[in-house]
Design an enzyme around this catalytic site. Structure first.
Site, mmCIF file in Angstrom:
data_model
loop_
_atom_site.group_PDB
_atom_site.id
_atom_site.type_symbol
_atom_site.label_atom_id
_atom_site.label_comp_id
_atom_site.label_asym_id
_atom_site.label_seq_id
_atom_site.Cartn_x
_atom_site.Cartn_y
_atom_site.Cartn_z
ATOM 1 N N HIS A 38 149.650 129.443 -30.777
ATOM 2 C CA HIS A 38 149.095 129.391 -31.925
ATOM 3 C C HIS A 38 148.138 130.543 -31.539
ATOM 4 O O HIS A 38 147.852 131.267 -30.481
ATOM 5 C CB HIS A 38 148.169 128.113 -32.466
ATOM 6 C CG HIS A 38 149.227 127.174 -32.832
ATOM 7 N ND1 HIS A 38 149.890 127.238 -33.862
ATOM 8 C CD2 HIS A 38 149.217 125.819 -32.140
ATOM 9 C CE1 HIS A 38 150.689 125.942 -33.928
ATOM 10 N NE2 HIS A 38 150.240 125.194 -33.372
ATOM 11 N N THR A 39 147.420 130.936 -32.800
ATOM 12 C CA THR A 39 146.434 132.103 -32.638
ATOM 13 C C THR A 39 145.529 131.990 -31.600
ATOM 14 O O THR A 39 144.695 130.929 -31.864
ATOM 15 C CB THR A 39 145.944 132.470 -34.320
ATOM 16 O OG1 THR A 39 146.768 132.491 -34.829
ATOM 17 C CG2 THR A 39 145.007 133.809 -33.892
ATOM 18 N N GLN A 40 145.256 132.876 -30.694
ATOM 19 C CA GLN A 40 144.311 132.383 -29.691
ATOM 20 C C GLN A 40 143.405 133.502 -29.491
ATOM 21 O O GLN A 40 142.151 133.463 -28.895
ATOM 22 C CB GLN A 40 144.831 132.216 -28.290
ATOM 23 C CG GLN A 40 145.537 130.697 -28.116
ATOM 24 C CD GLN A 40 146.553 130.634 -26.901
ATOM 25 O OE1 GLN A 40 146.704 131.736 -26.384
ATOM 26 N NE2 GLN A 40 146.915 129.480 -26.857
ATOM 27 N N ASP A 142 145.095 126.312 -35.512
ATOM 28 C CA ASP A 142 145.929 127.614 -35.492
ATOM 29 C C ASP A 142 145.152 128.377 -36.863
ATOM 30 O O ASP A 142 145.732 128.806 -37.899
ATOM 31 C CB ASP A 142 147.228 127.549 -36.115
ATOM 32 C CG ASP A 142 148.042 128.864 -36.069
ATOM 33 O OD1 ASP A 142 149.191 128.633 -36.580
ATOM 34 O OD2 ASP A 142 147.726 129.761 -35.664
ATOM 35 N N TRP A 145 142.026 133.881 -38.148
ATOM 36 C CA TRP A 145 140.651 134.514 -37.679
ATOM 37 C C TRP A 145 140.093 135.515 -38.400
ATOM 38 O O TRP A 145 140.002 136.722 -38.005
ATOM 39 C CB TRP A 145 141.437 135.345 -36.262
ATOM 40 C CG TRP A 145 140.495 135.178 -35.233
ATOM 41 C CD1 TRP A 145 139.411 135.841 -34.910
ATOM 42 C CD2 TRP A 145 140.506 134.224 -33.993
ATOM 43 N NE1 TRP A 145 138.828 135.720 -33.697
ATOM 44 C CE2 TRP A 145 139.308 134.669 -33.213
ATOM 45 C CE3 TRP A 145 141.432 133.292 -33.607
ATOM 46 C CZ2 TRP A 145 139.043 134.045 -32.081
ATOM 47 C CZ3 TRP A 145 141.284 132.688 -32.345
ATOM 48 C CH2 TRP A 145 140.045 133.022 -31.402
#
Lengths: 261, 282
Positions: A38-40, A142, A145
């Site tokens: 997932h978006t990190q 997730d 951002w």
């Protein structure tokens, strides 16, 4: 959620054509199971967005930079967008997530319009909806951002608020994201008042944007200001502020402290 | 309505281009006891004729609060009505959770209508046998809608559905032009009078009649029997005076006004601080 389903379909297609490195999918019949990621970390990011209420409505400002880490990769990114007739959203953070959010909001506005009645979505409705979107994504570990600034005027009521990537949302008379929290909010707290005119409000925002340009490395001197009133949303063309670099201290910076910078 | 060979399935058209099952569903609404609705610029009032199935039982519940700003009155198969009101409550609360604002009543009515339409186009379903009068508020003010088993909906200034609703409709047709400017009390009185017309021979009491009101800044509430009874009583006293007014040939508007001034403590005053029901439902 529907926006996820579409992403899933695309992933399945890619799986069938040899993995291209995008977020892989659990139920693949062709390839063996690969961990879902997932978006990190964000990649292309926008910096601060500032918002204030003034006498006739709401003013929101942001520069047009899309940074790729430490480099200013894209210099004409529109980070302020109108939603419906009465609202504007501005985004800090990952720009691709912002584009997805804009698609989601577009779908919301269109579905709402298809009812073909006199009911429209106002800033508080969109604010609450956005919060649900952000919070639900965060619950899947997730997140989108982004920190979003949401402002608008409907039926004479001025509205301004924030939504964070954790799904926290709040309203206030003046808001900021990113570096703006640290550099612009204190100036708002000192200098903002309820009855500012359009000129006064613009000057206040430009002052803060100038501070941000001087001090935030991801900011550029190319900004847009959006003015939302009962009559609608108007976003200015990008323009630059006057800067001053000929301070005496800059001419000989290491005087009295040779060796430093 | 007579039986014919095209009425077995809801999904069968008759040669005349009718869906008989849907029309039979609307018959079921006409068999139910009456429900009446009327609105002004600031309020919407719903009233129902409540039948008790026997002397021993309590009367049927036909007024339902859907949300603070929406309520319904039903006529027909009240079991179907309960299911629909559960759906409506669910939609309202979901909307509120996502948008933190009340679901516009016009939207809800369209959603109910679409749900009803589905039942007219599936062979394994049957149409809902209940007609709803939906009273609610949205940005543009108070509204009154009717939902039909056919999936149709329309907005009304005043309407009545159910058995013997024609009597109520006749009364409403006479008076509806004055409704927009009515106060809440006047509107309720009109509603109670319309119920009385539907009851015809039967004695009107708070036992066989129900009234609910929703207004701008006033959440939907069903009037308690005590308040309702005082409205019914004020109607009794007002009726005698109204008859004398009509005999002398003054028009309705004036007769209402004259009642304020001329007849002392027993007149229908509008909030003028005597024993008429001014302190409302809590």
């Amino acid at each position: 959620m529907r926006w996820e389903e579409e992403g899933m379909k695309q992933n399945a297609f890619i799986m069938g054509n040899k993995l291209m490195g995008s977020s892989p999918h659990v139920f693949s019949l062709i390839m063996p199971s690969i961990p879902i990621t997932h978006t990190q970390t964000p990649y292309v990011t926008g910096t601060s967005v500032l918002g204030i209420k003034y006498k006739d409505g709401v003013l929101i400002a942001a520069d047009t930079a899309g940074s790729y880490g430490s480099t200013t990769r894209y210099k004409s990114v529109e980070r302020l967008r109108p939603i419906g007739q009465n609202t504007l959203v501005g985004a800090t953070g990952e720009m691709s997530d912002f584009q997805t959010i804009l698609q989601i909001l577009d779908r919301l506005i269109i579905t709402n319009a298809m009812f073909d009645d006199d009911n429209t979505l106002g800033p508080p409705d969109i604010h609450s909806y956005l919060n649900r979107v952000m919070y639900n994504q965060r619950n899947k570990l997730d997140p989108f951002w982004n920190t979003l600034v949401l402002g608008g005027v409907k039926n004479g009521v001025k509205y301004l608020g924030n939504v964070t990537m954790l799904g926290l949302h709040y309203v206030d008379d003046h808001v900021a994201t990113g570096f703006g929290i640290h550099l612009a909010q204190p100036i708002f707290r000192n200098e903002w008042n309820e009855d500012m005119t359009l000129e006064q409000g613009t000057k206040l925002l430009e002052k803060c944007m100038l501070v941000l340009f001087y001090r935030d490395r991801s900011a550029i001197n190319k900004m847009q200001i959006a003015n939302i009133t009962e009559d609608g949303v108007k976003i200015s063309e990008p323009y630059a502020l006057q800067t001053k670099w000929d301070y005496e201290a800059f001419s000989n910076p290491t005087v009295g402290n040779e060796g430093s910078w | 309505m007579f039986r014919n060979q095209y009425d077995t399935d809801v999904t069968t058209w008759s040669p005349a281009g009718r869906l008989h099952q849907v029309e039979y569903a609307m018959e079921a609404v006409k068999q139910g006891s009456a429900a009446i609705g009327l609105r002004s610029k600031t309020h919407v009032v719903l009233a129902t004729v409540n039948k008790a199935s026997s002397e021993l039982s309590a009367h049927q519940k036909k007024l339902f609060k859907i949300d603070n700003h929406i309520g319904i009155a039903m006529a027909g198969l009240t079991a179907d009505g309960r299911v629909l009101s559960r759906y409506m409550r669910s939609e309202c609360i979901n909307h509120h959770f996502v948008f933190e604002s009340p679901l516009p009543v016009g939207r809800l009515v369209v959603q109910v209508a679409d749900k009803a339409q589905v039942c007219t186009q599936r062979s394994w379903k049957r149409p809902y046998g209940v007609g709803l009068l939906v009273a609610g508020l949205d940005e543009t003010g108070p509204h009154l809608y009717q939902n039909c088993p056919s999936g149709n909906y329309s907005e009304y200034q005043a309407f009545a559905i159910g058995s013997r609703s024609q009597a109520a409709k006749t009364y409403l047709e006479r008076k509806f032009e004055t409704f927009m400017e009515c106060t809440k009390e006047e509107l309720i009185r009109h509603a109670v009078f319309a119920v009385k017309e539907s009851l015809q021979e039967e004695e009107l009491s708070s036992g066989n009649c129900g009234v609910a009101v929703v207004g701008i800044d006033e959440p939907f509430v069903v009037l308690d029997p005590k308040t309702l009874q005082s409205y019914i009583e004020s109607l009794e006293t007002g009726k005698e005076e109204q008859q004398t007014m009509e005999e002398t040939g003054t028009d309705d508007r004036q007769s209402l006004q004259v009642q304020h001034e001329g007849t002392g403590s027993r007149g229908i005053s509008v909030g003028a601080g005597d024993d008429s029901p001014t302190d409302m439902e809590t």
